[in-house]
Design an enzyme around this catalytic site. Structure first.
Site, PDB file in Angstrom:
ATOM      1  N   GLU A  91       0.816  -1.200   0.000  1.00  0.00           N
ATOM      2  CA  GLU A  91       0.000   0.000   0.000  1.00  0.00           C
ATOM      3  C   GLU A  91       0.854   1.257   0.000  1.00  0.00           C
ATOM      4  O   GLU A  91       1.951   1.274   0.542  1.00  0.00           O
ATOM      5  CB  GLU A  91      -0.887   0.007   1.240  1.00  0.00           C
ATOM      6  CG  GLU A  91      -1.937  -1.064   1.167  1.00  0.00           C
ATOM      7  CD  GLU A  91      -2.745  -1.157   2.447  1.00  0.00           C
ATOM      8  OE1 GLU A  91      -3.956  -1.347   2.337  1.00  0.00           O
ATOM      9  OE2 GLU A  91      -2.169  -1.030   3.530  1.00  0.00           O
ATOM     10  N   CYS A 104       3.505   8.182   1.591  1.00  0.00           N
ATOM     11  CA  CYS A 104       4.025   7.140   2.481  1.00  0.00           C
ATOM     12  C   CYS A 104       4.256   5.876   1.645  1.00  0.00           C
ATOM     13  O   CYS A 104       3.311   5.315   1.094  1.00  0.00           O
ATOM     14  CB  CYS A 104       3.010   6.901   3.594  1.00  0.00           C
ATOM     15  SG  CYS A 104       3.585   5.723   4.804  1.00  0.00           S
ATOM     16  N   CYS A 111       7.431  -8.015   6.728  1.00  0.00           N
ATOM     17  CA  CYS A 111       8.637  -7.537   7.409  1.00  0.00           C
ATOM     18  C   CYS A 111       9.117  -8.641   8.330  1.00  0.00           C
ATOM     19  O   CYS A 111       8.309  -9.324   8.973  1.00  0.00           O
ATOM     20  CB  CYS A 111       8.337  -6.280   8.214  1.00  0.00           C
ATOM     21  SG  CYS A 111       9.800  -5.633   9.077  1.00  0.00           S
ATOM     22  N   CYS A 115       8.041  -6.750  15.159  1.00  0.00           N
ATOM     23  CA  CYS A 115       7.622  -5.903  16.280  1.00  0.00           C
ATOM     24  C   CYS A 115       6.219  -6.364  16.676  1.00  0.00           C
ATOM     25  O   CYS A 115       5.372  -6.604  15.811  1.00  0.00           O
ATOM     26  CB  CYS A 115       7.623  -4.433  15.880  1.00  0.00           C
ATOM     27  SG  CYS A 115       9.256  -3.886  15.327  1.00  0.00           S
ATOM     28  N   CYS A 118       2.872  -4.533  15.515  1.00  0.00           N
ATOM     29  CA  CYS A 118       2.781  -4.149  14.105  1.00  0.00           C
ATOM     30  C   CYS A 118       2.189  -5.304  13.300  1.00  0.00           C
ATOM     31  O   CYS A 118       2.714  -6.420  13.333  1.00  0.00           O
ATOM     32  CB  CYS A 118       4.171  -3.807  13.581  1.00  0.00           C
ATOM     33  SG  CYS A 118       4.237  -3.550  11.804  1.00  0.00           S
ATOM     34  N   CYS A 344      -1.053   6.381   8.152  1.00  0.00           N
ATOM     35  CA  CYS A 344       0.308   6.140   7.705  1.00  0.00           C
ATOM     36  C   CYS A 344       1.110   5.424   8.772  1.00  0.00           C
ATOM     37  O   CYS A 344       1.029   5.735   9.941  1.00  0.00           O
ATOM     38  CB  CYS A 344       0.948   7.460   7.357  1.00  0.00           C
ATOM     39  SG  CYS A 344       2.528   7.287   6.619  1.00  0.00           S
TER      40      CYS A 344
HETATM   41  N1  SAH Z   1       9.900  -0.568   9.526  1.00  0.00           N
HETATM   42  C1  SAH Z   1      10.041   0.826   9.704  1.00  0.00           C
HETATM   43  C2  SAH Z   1       9.076   1.650   8.874  1.00  0.00           C
HETATM   44  C3  SAH Z   1       7.669   1.143   8.693  1.00  0.00           C
HETATM   45  S1  SAH Z   1       6.632   1.190  10.098  1.00  0.00           S
HETATM   46  C4  SAH Z   1       9.928   1.186  11.166  1.00  0.00           C
HETATM   47  O1  SAH Z   1       9.577   0.327  11.964  1.00  0.00           O
HETATM   48  O2  SAH Z   1      10.261   2.320  11.500  1.00  0.00           O
HETATM   49  C5  SAH Z   1       6.289   2.934  10.274  1.00  0.00           C
HETATM   50  C6  SAH Z   1       5.905   3.322  11.688  1.00  0.00           C
HETATM   51  O3  SAH Z   1       4.605   2.809  12.043  1.00  0.00           O
HETATM   52  C7  SAH Z   1       6.869   2.786  12.730  1.00  0.00           C
HETATM   53  O4  SAH Z   1       7.202   3.772  13.672  1.00  0.00           O
HETATM   54  C8  SAH Z   1       6.064   1.676  13.339  1.00  0.00           C
HETATM   55  O5  SAH Z   1       6.526   1.342  14.601  1.00  0.00           O
HETATM   56  C9  SAH Z   1       4.657   2.243  13.333  1.00  0.00           C
HETATM   57  N2  SAH Z   1       3.613   1.241  13.562  1.00  0.00           N
HETATM   58  C10 SAH Z   1       3.633  -0.068  13.228  1.00  0.00           C
HETATM   59  N3  SAH Z   1       2.486  -0.678  13.633  1.00  0.00           N
HETATM   60  C11 SAH Z   1       1.731   0.263  14.228  1.00  0.00           C
HETATM   61  C12 SAH Z   1       0.444   0.252  14.848  1.00  0.00           C
HETATM   62  N4  SAH Z   1      -0.297  -0.861  14.913  1.00  0.00           N
HETATM   63  N5  SAH Z   1      -0.019   1.397  15.364  1.00  0.00           N
HETATM   64  C13 SAH Z   1       0.717   2.522  15.279  1.00  0.00           C
HETATM   65  N6  SAH Z   1       1.919   2.607  14.696  1.00  0.00           N
HETATM   66  C14 SAH Z   1       2.447   1.484  14.189  1.00  0.00           C
HETATM   67 FE1  SF4 Z   2       8.832  -4.171  10.549  1.00  0.00          FE
HETATM   68 FE2  SF4 Z   2       6.545  -3.292  11.565  1.00  0.00          FE
HETATM   69 FE3  SF4 Z   2       8.727  -3.452  13.105  1.00  0.00          FE
HETATM   70 FE4  SF4 Z   2       8.593  -1.559  11.171  1.00  0.00          FE
HETATM   71  S1  SF4 Z   2       7.272  -1.706  12.983  1.00  0.00           S
HETATM   72  S2  SF4 Z   2      10.322  -2.935  11.645  1.00  0.00           S
HETATM   73  S3  SF4 Z   2       7.409  -2.685   9.613  1.00  0.00           S
HETATM   74  S4  SF4 Z   2       7.652  -5.185  12.152  1.00  0.00           S
END
Ligand code: SAH
Ligand code: SF4
Length: 367
Positions: A91, A104, A111, A115, A118, A344
């Site tokens: 997306e 974005c 990934c 995390c 996420c 985003c």
């Molecule tokens: N992988 C990179 C970039 C993509 S995620 C990173 O982790 O920075 C972009 C942002 O969205 C990151 O700060 C991530 O922690 C946040 N994010 C991921 N899942 C989320 C969620 N469920 N609610 C809010 N933010 C989230």
């Molecule tokens: Fe990967 Fe999601 Fe962690 Fe970003 S926040 S590094 S997209 S698992």
């Protein structure tokens, strides 16, 4: 297989033209046609000799990922779902504001970093996007938005996308070479000419790759911190076990020597009862004492079976106040495009077996 010219930066295109026996200025002309004019059909490249156009038609294509769905929300936020042949696609989201337009962009399908909060991480890793798939997101967005009048002013913007954030699906620094090549095209005056300050890579903290980015393509940097101590960060951002906070903070300081901005943005997803307490804010101030930074607080965006909850508005307010009282600039991410699942950084959030559902819902909305 024809060469997809969206996979090449100007240097690569010039080298490829060299192999065809064509001069560098021809590569430049074609690069302009592709990125500045948004032309994919060689027949339309009118100032290129017919013999070269025919050669290109036989040996090359300009192919962005196919659009599965595009939708605009009530607040003007636009989302594209691209078919990249696997899983549920990727997306891209465009967020228009008065003084800027931010795109974005995704860097991987899924990934590997897992995390816990996420949904992309929960889905697991599928594959890296190619340069064409990364830059193709900007190519599609830029050229489709360019032909449309602004929703409020009615003007046609010459540069609808002024900012890019690598905050879509995936960890950009885990797809390093392709991301760096795509960033180079974004910055190139022969293509989109974006300012380094307006292109942001967001990383969960891959320390060695942060150093390489500083060397190869120093753009603005956002670091996904999410916890002020190793004990907590080890749990929610598992890559912390490999690159703990002390190393991450040192890497941020090293990055700042090369960075186009004089601060790092720390992203902090607020998870109710997990990392949103006043003591966490105080620890955060201590942790980042030697790193010039701004904070971006992101309310957790829930998804099914996440096990986490959104923070209370009052926790967000208190947390923010503590950071501000210590002299920090704090932004709270506005939630935009909620109605199209386009917040985003929380993209494809809804992924695993989910885009089908997202699509169905969008179709209903559109109807
Ligand atoms: N992988 C990179 C970039 C993509 S995620 C990173 O982790 O920075 C972009 C942002 O969205 C990151 O700060 C991530 O922690 C946040 N994010 C991921 N899942 C989320 C969620 N469920 N609610 C809010 N933010 C989230
Ligand atoms: Fe990967 Fe999601 Fe962690 Fe970003 S926040 S590094 S997209 S698992």
């Amino acid at each position: 297989m024809p060469q997809n010219l969206l996979d090449l930066d100007l240097q690569g295109l010039t080298a490829w033209f060299g192999e065809l026996g064509e001069k560098p200025f021809r590569a430049r002309q074609v690069f302009h046609w592709i990125h500045q004019s948004g032309v994919a059909d060689f027949a339309q490249m009118t100032d290129i000799a017919k013999s070269l156009r025919e050669k290109l038609q036989q040996q090359a294509v300009v192919q962005a990922p196919a659009i599965s769905y595009a939708h605009t929300s009530a607040d003007g936020t636009r989302k594209w779902l691209f078919d990249v042949g696997v899983a549920n696609g990727i997306e891209t989201v465009f967020i228009p504001e008065d003084d800027r337009g931010t795109l974005c962009v995704s860097s991987q399908v899924g990934c590997a970093l897992e995390c816990t909060f996420c949904s992309t991480g929960r889905q697991g890793f599928n594959r890296n996007l190619t340069v064409a798939e990364i830059i193709g997101q900007l190519w599609v967005a830029h050229h489709s938005l360019k032909t449309e009048p602004n929703r409020t002013t009615g003007e046609i913007a010459d540069r609808p996308v002024s900012n890019v954030v690598m905050m879509g699906m995936g960890e950009p620094l885990a797809n390093f070479e392709n991301v760096v090549t795509a960033l180079g095209i974004m910055l190139d005056d022969h293509a989109y000419g974006l300012s380094r300050r307006r292109v942001t890579v967001s990383t969960s903290g891959l320390v060695p790759a942060m150093d390489r980015l500083a060397e190869r393509c120093p753009v603005a940097l956002a670091v996904s911190l999410h916890a002020p101590s190793d004990a907590l960060r080890d749990q929610i951002v598992p890559i912390n076990r490999k690159y703990p906070l002390r190393e991450l903070m040192a890497a941020c300081r090293r990055y700042l020597v090369h960075a186009p901005r004089d601060f790092i943005t720390f992203e902090y997803v607020m998870l109710a009862g997990v990392n949103d307490q006043p003591e966490h804010a105080r620890q955060l101030i201590e942790l980042t004492r030697d790193v010039p930074c701004k904070f971006n607080l992101i309310p957790f965006n829930p998804f099914p079976d996440s096990g986490y909850e959104k923070p209370r508005a009052e926790s967000m307010r208190v947390f923010r106040q503590i950071l501000q009282d210590a002299g920090h600039v704090v932004t709270t991410r506005k939630t935009r495009g909620d109605d199209i699942d386009a917040a985003c950084g929380q993209l494809a959030g809804k992924v695993a077996d989910k885009s089908g559902r997202v699509l169905k819902r969008m179709h209903k909305e559109a109807a």
